[in-house]
Design a protein around this motif. Structure first.
Motif, mmCIF file in Angstrom:
data_model
loop_
_atom_site.group_PDB
_atom_site.id
_atom_site.type_symbol
_atom_site.label_atom_id
_atom_site.label_comp_id
_atom_site.label_asym_id
_atom_site.label_seq_id
_atom_site.Cartn_x
_atom_site.Cartn_y
_atom_site.Cartn_z
ATOM 1 N N GLU A 157 0.845 -1.192 0.000
ATOM 2 C CA GLU A 157 0.000 0.000 0.000
ATOM 3 C C GLU A 157 0.885 1.249 0.000
ATOM 4 O O GLU A 157 2.043 1.195 0.413
ATOM 5 C CB GLU A 157 -0.914 0.021 1.240
ATOM 6 N N ILE A 216 4.246 0.690 2.355
ATOM 7 C CA ILE A 216 4.154 -0.230 3.493
ATOM 8 C C ILE A 216 3.716 -1.592 2.973
ATOM 9 O O ILE A 216 2.852 -1.691 2.097
ATOM 10 C CB ILE A 216 3.166 0.276 4.560
ATOM 11 N N PHE A 248 1.768 -5.014 3.673
ATOM 12 C CA PHE A 248 0.782 -5.713 4.491
ATOM 13 C C PHE A 248 0.974 -7.209 4.268
ATOM 14 O O PHE A 248 0.788 -7.703 3.144
ATOM 15 C CB PHE A 248 -0.637 -5.321 4.099
ATOM 16 N N HIS A 274 -0.604 -10.612 5.140
ATOM 17 C CA HIS A 274 -1.810 -11.242 5.676
ATOM 18 C C HIS A 274 -1.533 -12.734 5.859
ATOM 19 O O HIS A 274 -1.260 -13.450 4.896
ATOM 20 C CB HIS A 274 -2.987 -11.025 4.733
ATOM 21 N N SER A 277 3.256 -2.619 12.718
ATOM 22 C CA SER A 277 2.139 -2.977 13.604
ATOM 23 C C SER A 277 1.741 -4.430 13.385
ATOM 24 O O SER A 277 2.080 -5.033 12.355
ATOM 25 C CB SER A 277 0.926 -2.066 13.359
ATOM 26 N N THR A 300 -2.488 -9.823 10.556
ATOM 27 C CA THR A 300 -1.867 -8.929 9.577
ATOM 28 C C THR A 300 -0.696 -8.215 10.235
ATOM 29 O O THR A 300 -0.833 -7.648 11.314
ATOM 30 C CB THR A 300 -2.872 -7.888 9.049
ATOM 31 N N LEU A 353 2.354 -5.347 9.441
ATOM 32 C CA LEU A 353 2.810 -4.289 8.554
ATOM 33 C C LEU A 353 4.313 -4.114 8.699
ATOM 34 O O LEU A 353 4.834 -4.063 9.818
ATOM 35 C CB LEU A 353 2.108 -2.963 8.866
#
Length: 224
Positions: free
Chosen positions: A6, A13, A15, A17, A33, A73, A75
């Motif tokens: 993203e 960043i 992500f 998942h 995070s 998830t 980051l």
């Protein structure tokens, strides 16, 4: 496992998942995070390989291993402002030392001797070597783009702009324009690539940026 980037461009960043039981490996200090129940362990990926990465490839000795206990998830963000790209690896790719961000658990991370001359200007003699089948997230300083070389097709790139390249790509390092250009012309080493395979390039040059910052930084005269 899904890798999704993203905010592509200057401040991308990653992500990651994860489904229950899946594991992702991340560069030390890259986690932004976590959402979900995740078990976190710090690993060297093998002591000898870790020492080579740290002292020869410029990377940290430790990597963080994240295993999801439920849907989670995580980051990740690189240290430098820039882009992120995801490689669906099936073989081997070589990276400059600042470009590793994250990968699936079954990707092997090692180093490779890059030749007698310093491969990446100011970065040392060794490349990071990633091998296996799975996803690898790489980062750049500035934007990142991929050039696909056909067999025997050639490409010359300033060393400070190289992010990564496939194992199938041949390469050699040389000075640019002779010794006078290297010393006085603002150019240093370049890499001659020959296909087939992919070469990943960044739009900004980190070593040159550091030199520029130093040139405008206030000088300590020692006076009070």
């Amino acid at each position: 496992m899904e890798f999704k980037v993203e905010f592509k461009g200057s401040y991308a960043i990653l992500f990651a998942h994860l489904d229950p039981g899946e594991t992702v490996i991340g560069e030390s200090g890259a986690m932004v995070s976590i959402s979900g129940n995740v078990d976190i362990k710090t690993t060297t990926g093998g002591v000898f390989k870790a020492l080579k990465r740290a002292f020869l490839g410029g990377e940290h000795i430790f990597l963080n291993k994240y295993t999801a206990k439920n849907k989670s998830t995580i980051l990740f963000a690189p240290r430098l402002p820039g882009d992120i790209d995801v490689i669906d690896l099936n073989g081997t790719v070589f990276l400059q030392s600042t470009s590793y961000l994250a990968s699936e658990e079954n990707i092997d991370l090692d180093t490779k001797f890059g030749g007698f001359k310093t491969f990446f200007s100011g970065e040392g003699f060794f490349l990071l070597k990633l091998s296996g089948i799975g996803k690898v997230a790489i980062s750049s300083f500035g934007a990142i783009f991929k050039i696909t070389l056909q067999p025997v097709e050639k490409l010359t790139v300033d060393t400070g702009h190289v992010v990564a390249f496939d194992e199938t790509v041949k390469y050699s390092v040389r000075t640019f324009g002779g010794i006078k250009s290297t010393i006085f012309g603002g150019e240093g080493l370049v890499v001659d690539f020959e296909g087939p395979g992919n070469v990943y390039i960044q739009t900004r040059n980190y070593p040159d940026y550091v030199k520029w910052i130093k040139s405008i930084a206030p000088k300590d005269t020692g006076s009070r």
